[in-house]
Design a protein around this motif. Structure first.
Motif, mmCIF file in Angstrom:
data_model
loop_
_atom_site.group_PDB
_atom_site.id
_atom_site.type_symbol
_atom_site.label_atom_id
_atom_site.label_comp_id
_atom_site.label_asym_id
_atom_site.label_seq_id
_atom_site.Cartn_x
_atom_site.Cartn_y
_atom_site.Cartn_z
ATOM 1 N N CYS A 51 29.160 -33.482 64.024
ATOM 2 C CA CYS A 51 27.828 -33.142 64.675
ATOM 3 C C CYS A 51 27.077 -33.165 63.427
ATOM 4 C CB CYS A 51 28.128 -31.741 65.274
ATOM 5 S SG CYS A 51 28.470 -30.385 64.114
ATOM 6 N N GLY A 52 27.230 -33.586 62.176
ATOM 7 C CA GLY A 52 26.002 -33.437 61.285
ATOM 8 C C GLY A 52 25.873 -31.963 60.543
ATOM 9 N N TYR A 53 26.934 -31.012 60.722
ATOM 10 C CA TYR A 53 26.912 -29.746 60.108
ATOM 11 C C TYR A 53 26.750 -30.208 58.458
ATOM 12 C CZ TYR A 53 28.140 -25.257 58.707
ATOM 13 O OH TYR A 53 28.251 -24.059 58.093
ATOM 14 N N SER A 54 27.705 -30.681 57.957
ATOM 15 C CA SER A 54 28.181 -30.533 56.599
ATOM 16 C C SER A 54 26.885 -31.646 55.863
ATOM 17 C CB SER A 54 29.353 -31.388 56.337
ATOM 18 O OG SER A 54 30.438 -30.231 56.680
ATOM 19 N N SER A 55 26.388 -32.500 56.814
ATOM 20 C CA SER A 55 25.362 -33.545 56.087
ATOM 21 C C SER A 55 24.059 -32.405 55.924
ATOM 22 C CB SER A 55 24.974 -34.473 57.154
ATOM 23 O OG SER A 55 26.055 -35.247 57.212
ATOM 24 N N ALA A 56 23.891 -31.734 57.226
ATOM 25 C CA ALA A 56 22.653 -30.753 57.093
ATOM 26 C C ALA A 56 22.481 -29.929 55.883
ATOM 27 C CB ALA A 56 22.674 -30.091 58.312
ATOM 28 N N LEU A 57 24.033 -29.264 55.683
ATOM 29 C CA LEU A 57 24.220 -28.312 54.421
ATOM 30 C C LEU A 57 23.995 -29.022 53.151
ATOM 31 C CD1 LEU A 57 25.525 -25.616 54.105
ATOM 32 C CD2 LEU A 57 27.745 -26.707 53.478
ATOM 33 N N PHE A 58 24.380 -30.335 53.091
ATOM 34 C CA PHE A 58 24.266 -30.978 51.897
ATOM 35 C C PHE A 58 22.785 -31.222 51.556
ATOM 36 C CE2 PHE A 58 28.888 -32.977 52.539
ATOM 37 C CZ PHE A 58 29.518 -31.831 51.900
ATOM 38 N N ALA A 59 22.181 -31.694 52.370
ATOM 39 C CA ALA A 59 20.702 -32.045 52.479
ATOM 40 C C ALA A 59 19.960 -30.892 52.203
ATOM 41 C CB ALA A 59 20.225 -32.623 53.714
ATOM 42 N N ALA A 60 20.120 -29.868 52.716
ATOM 43 C CA ALA A 60 19.451 -28.583 52.226
ATOM 44 C C ALA A 60 19.771 -28.202 51.033
ATOM 45 C CB ALA A 60 19.682 -27.371 53.206
ATOM 46 N N ALA A 61 20.916 -28.298 50.532
ATOM 47 C CA ALA A 61 21.260 -27.641 49.262
ATOM 48 C C ALA A 61 20.708 -28.606 48.068
ATOM 49 C CB ALA A 61 22.819 -27.282 48.997
ATOM 50 N N ARG A 62 20.788 -29.934 48.412
ATOM 51 C CA ARG A 62 20.315 -30.905 47.589
ATOM 52 C C ARG A 62 18.727 -30.818 47.485
ATOM 53 N NH1 ARG A 62 23.728 -34.603 45.395
ATOM 54 N NH2 ARG A 62 22.232 -36.481 45.649
ATOM 55 N N ALA A 63 18.091 -30.665 48.451
ATOM 56 C CA ALA A 63 16.671 -30.500 48.526
ATOM 57 C C ALA A 63 16.277 -29.197 47.711
ATOM 58 C CB ALA A 63 16.258 -30.225 49.896
ATOM 59 N N ALA A 64 17.034 -28.156 47.770
ATOM 60 C CA ALA A 64 16.795 -27.202 47.185
ATOM 61 C C ALA A 64 16.888 -27.095 45.602
ATOM 62 C CB ALA A 64 17.493 -25.797 47.571
ATOM 63 N N ARG A 65 17.876 -28.210 45.153
ATOM 64 C CA ARG A 65 17.806 -28.391 43.564
ATOM 65 C C ARG A 65 16.810 -29.482 43.316
ATOM 66 N NH1 ARG A 65 23.287 -30.289 41.600
ATOM 67 N NH2 ARG A 65 22.358 -30.049 39.639
ATOM 68 N N GLY A 66 16.304 -29.930 44.075
ATOM 69 C CA GLY A 66 15.069 -31.166 43.820
ATOM 70 C C GLY A 66 15.677 -32.372 43.795
ATOM 71 N N SER A 67 16.758 -32.778 44.525
ATOM 72 C CA SER A 67 17.449 -33.927 44.459
ATOM 73 C C SER A 67 16.960 -34.651 45.784
ATOM 74 C CB SER A 67 19.087 -34.009 44.563
ATOM 75 O OG SER A 67 19.555 -35.293 44.406
ATOM 76 N N ARG A 68 16.391 -36.020 45.231
ATOM 77 C CA ARG A 68 16.010 -36.756 46.481
ATOM 78 C C ARG A 68 16.857 -38.200 46.191
ATOM 79 N NH1 ARG A 68 14.427 -37.406 50.740
ATOM 80 N NH2 ARG A 68 13.032 -39.032 50.332
ATOM 81 N N GLY A 69 17.794 -38.183 45.579
ATOM 82 C CA GLY A 69 18.566 -39.766 45.448
ATOM 83 C C GLY A 69 17.637 -40.421 44.608
ATOM 84 N N GLY A 70 17.675 -41.847 44.856
ATOM 85 C CA GLY A 70 16.813 -42.627 44.348
ATOM 86 C C GLY A 70 15.501 -42.827 44.827
ATOM 87 N N GLY A 71 14.403 -42.216 44.341
ATOM 88 C CA GLY A 71 13.226 -42.164 44.937
ATOM 89 C C GLY A 71 12.965 -41.669 46.299
ATOM 90 N N SER A 72 12.873 -42.470 47.215
ATOM 91 C CA SER A 72 12.464 -42.354 48.556
ATOM 92 C C SER A 72 13.730 -42.597 49.552
ATOM 93 C CB SER A 72 11.381 -43.366 49.127
ATOM 94 O OG SER A 72 11.935 -44.707 48.955
ATOM 95 N N ALA A 73 14.918 -43.002 48.715
ATOM 96 C CA ALA A 73 16.168 -42.910 49.431
ATOM 97 C C ALA A 73 16.499 -41.779 49.859
ATOM 98 C CB ALA A 73 17.269 -43.828 48.529
ATOM 99 N N PRO A 74 17.470 -41.568 51.051
ATOM 100 C CA PRO A 74 18.030 -40.488 51.267
ATOM 101 C C PRO A 74 18.964 -39.856 50.352
ATOM 102 C CG PRO A 74 18.128 -41.963 53.252
ATOM 103 C CD PRO A 74 17.646 -42.733 51.962
ATOM 104 N N SER A 75 19.151 -38.546 50.150
ATOM 105 C CA SER A 75 20.009 -38.099 49.003
ATOM 106 C C SER A 75 21.495 -37.711 49.831
ATOM 107 C CB SER A 75 19.542 -36.587 48.505
ATOM 108 O OG SER A 75 19.426 -35.684 49.699
#
Length: 144
Positions: A51-75
């Motif tokens: 349902c996207g639960y873990s993906s949302a969790l990962f995205a929020a945690a990575r965004a809090a660290r400032g991780s954006r993957g490769g530039g404009s690519a999803p993390s």
């Protein structure tokens, strides 16, 4: 959104024959800590979106660290074999405001993962996979 998903599972499902398969509660804390300790600069890969639960969790945690993957690519790149689950996940991620941080790929992991690796290499979207979370059927672990 993650808290709402957990709350639904805790408040609505007990006493029924249903259960909500998400890595919530203490498992979510462990996964968040993994994200905090993982390298940054690449992408997180999840196999088994549901349902996207873990993906949302990962995205929020990575965004809090400032991780954006490769530039404009999803993390986060997440792979789901079931189209209905993928659509639900995409909507959950949109509601969470994280759709731009997560790429939801549909198909069998044995087909999608090699394609994803090739695409990352060809387009230099991200230099590496920072971590992988295999949350699919246990019999698929070795192959993936």
């Amino acid at each position: 959104v993650c808290a709402a998903v957990e709350s639904f599972g805790e408040a609505t499902l007990p006493g029924t024959r249903h259960w909500l398969k998400v890595a919530g509660g203490p498992k979510a804390e462990v996964l968040t800590e993994v994200v905090r300790r993982a390298p940054v600069g690449g992408v997180a890969v999840e196999v088994g979106t549901y349902c996207g639960y873990s993906s949302a969790l990962f995205a929020a945690a990575r965004a809090a660290r400032g991780s954006r993957g490769g530039g404009s690519a999803p993390s986060v790149a997440t792979v789901e074999v079931d189209l209905v689950h993928a659509i639900v996940a995409r909507n959950v991620l949109m509601f969470a405001g994280a759709a731009h941080l997560v790429e939801t790929l549909v198909g069998h992991s044995e087909d999608v993962l090699p394609w994803l690796a090739e695409r990352m290499q060809e387009k230099s979207l991200v230099p590496c996979v920072d971590f992988a979370f295999l949350d699919q059927r246990g019999s698929r672990y070795a192959g993936d």
